[in-house]
Each structure stands twice: as C-alpha cells, then as structure tokens.
Design a protein around this motif. Structure first.
Motif, PDB file in Angstrom:
ATOM      1  N   SER A  53      17.846  25.168   0.683  1.00 61.45           N
ATOM      2  CA  SER A  53      17.247  24.964  -0.636  1.00 61.45           C
ATOM      3  C   SER A  53      16.249  23.816  -0.604  1.00 61.45           C
ATOM      4  CB  SER A  53      18.331  24.678  -1.674  1.00 61.45           C
ATOM      5  OG  SER A  53      19.190  25.779  -1.817  1.00 61.45           O
ATOM      6  N   SER A  82      12.944  24.704   0.999  1.00 58.78           N
ATOM      7  CA  SER A  82      12.130  25.513   0.092  1.00 58.78           C
ATOM      8  C   SER A  82      11.448  24.648  -0.961  1.00 58.78           C
ATOM      9  CB  SER A  82      13.017  26.560  -0.592  1.00 58.78           C
ATOM     10  OG  SER A  82      12.267  27.299  -1.519  1.00 58.78           O
ATOM     11  N   VAL A  83      12.187  23.724  -1.541  1.00 61.10           N
ATOM     12  CA  VAL A  83      11.621  22.854  -2.566  1.00 61.10           C
ATOM     13  C   VAL A  83      10.511  21.983  -1.972  1.00 61.10           C
ATOM     14  CG1 VAL A  83      12.099  20.924  -4.132  1.00 61.10           C
ATOM     15  CG2 VAL A  83      13.710  22.841  -3.988  1.00 61.10           C
ATOM     16  N   HIS A 106       7.321  23.786  -1.396  1.00 59.76           N
ATOM     17  CA  HIS A 106       6.537  24.010  -2.605  1.00 59.76           C
ATOM     18  C   HIS A 106       6.000  22.721  -3.214  1.00 59.76           C
ATOM     19  CE1 HIS A 106       8.548  27.961  -2.432  1.00 59.76           C
ATOM     20  NE2 HIS A 106       7.390  28.359  -2.899  1.00 59.76           N
ATOM     21  N   TYR A 107       6.656  21.599  -2.925  1.00 57.21           N
ATOM     22  CA  TYR A 107       6.248  20.306  -3.486  1.00 57.21           C
ATOM     23  C   TYR A 107       6.146  19.250  -2.390  1.00 57.21           C
ATOM     24  CZ  TYR A 107       7.580  22.647  -7.803  1.00 57.21           C
ATOM     25  OH  TYR A 107       7.684  23.544  -8.828  1.00 57.21           O
ATOM     26  N   LEU A 125      14.022  15.136  -6.150  1.00 51.90           N
ATOM     27  CA  LEU A 125      14.860  16.191  -5.579  1.00 51.90           C
ATOM     28  C   LEU A 125      16.232  16.280  -6.250  1.00 51.90           C
ATOM     29  CD1 LEU A 125      14.449  16.177  -1.686  1.00 51.90           C
ATOM     30  CD2 LEU A 125      14.179  18.114  -3.226  1.00 51.90           C
ATOM     31  N   ILE A 147      16.617  18.813  -9.103  1.00 54.79           N
ATOM     32  CA  ILE A 147      16.301  20.175  -8.666  1.00 54.79           C
ATOM     33  C   ILE A 147      17.447  20.747  -7.848  1.00 54.79           C
ATOM     34  CG2 ILE A 147      14.737  21.582  -7.249  1.00 54.79           C
ATOM     35  CD1 ILE A 147      12.513  19.536  -7.995  1.00 54.79           C
ATOM     36  N   LEU A 148      17.968  19.955  -6.914  1.00 57.67           N
ATOM     37  CA  LEU A 148      19.075  20.414  -6.067  1.00 57.67           C
ATOM     38  C   LEU A 148      20.434  20.189  -6.715  1.00 57.67           C
ATOM     39  CD1 LEU A 148      17.859  19.165  -2.563  1.00 57.67           C
ATOM     40  CD2 LEU A 148      17.632  21.458  -3.556  1.00 57.67           C
TER      41      LEU A 148
END
Length: 152
Positions: free
Chosen positions: A48, A51-52, A55-56, A64, A67-68
């Motif tokens: 995960s 992936s984040v 994208h960022y 983070l 988001i996580l």
C-alpha cells in the motif's frame, strides 16, 4: 455440544453488526492480496505504501499516516523496512528541516508498477459474485459510509 449444553451454531454473518461485516469484508480482501504478495516478499502495508508513494512522490511520513491509517512509529518502521529493501529513499524536506520526503527508487517504482494490478485482480473476483450495478452500489455505499465518519 459446547460447555453450556447447547450445540454451537454456525456464525450467521448476515446477522452481524455493520462494523463486523465491513471488517470481515476488509480482512477477506486483505488475505487475498497477501497471498498475491507472498511471492514478491511484500506485506500488505508495504504494498500500500509503495502505491501511495508512487502517486505522491515526496510525500512526508505525517502525510502517510492518515492515508495508511497507521501511527507515526509504524510509519517510521515501515519506511525503515522499505529503505532496507532498496524501495524508497528519504530526503530532507526543502522547506521543513524537521521533515523528510519519501521517494521511490527505481527498484521501488518497478515493484509498485509490477504489483499494481493486484487491486484489479481482487476487484474482478468481487465483481464475479455480483452484478455491475451491485458492485457500483457497494462502492457508493462504502464511500458514503466513510464520509459519515470523516473528521473535519
């Protein structure tokens, strides 16, 4: 029979509270993706995070966290692990001397790209068990539910 003299009944998921149903659905999907991740040597959280970060690029640990959905010490441990595998590098933040920015290495970018399709694999498995309309309704209702509890 169990110790109370009554036979144990099979758990009836459809009668459970919504929180348990959502958690069970999440755990079911997570276990499926974890099986896909075993051959590449990543945990669900590592996957995960890659992936984040993909994208960022330049995201900070404090960005983070929400988001996580993990705490700061866990983000630090996660980044240490990903850095140890050669997937990320941390650089000083240009405007905040107390913060670091996180970037994927070429190896990390390749891993993120090579495993991004795992999400589609899981979604296709879910779609196999419902109509397209049911799938879209499920997504819309989950988004709506999360929105009800988002902190402002």
């Amino acid at each position: 029979m169990n110790g109370s003299g009554h036979e144990a009944e099979a758990w009836q998921w459809e009668n459970g509270p919504i929180g348990r149903l959502v958690k069970t659905g999440y755990i079911t999907l997570r276990r499926e993706v974890e099986e896909l991740l075993v051959p590449v040597g990543l945990t669900h959280t590592q996957w995960s995070a890659l992936s984040v970060i993909r994208h960022y690029p330049g995201i900070t640990p404090s960005q983070l966290e929400p988001i996580l959905m993990i705490e700061r010490p866990s983000v630090t441990s996660l980044m240490n692990g990903l850095e140890g595998k050669g997937y990320v590098i941390r650089k000083d933040h240009p405007s905040d001397g107390r913060s670091k920015q996180i970037f994927l290495t070429d190896t990390g970018r390749k891993m993120a790209e090579d495993t991004q399709h795992f999400t589609a694999i899981l979604e296709e498995r879910v779609k196999e068990g419902m109509t397209a309309s049911e799938f879209e309704t499920l997504k819309a209702l989950l988004i709506k539910m999360v929105g009800l509890f988002e902190k402002e």
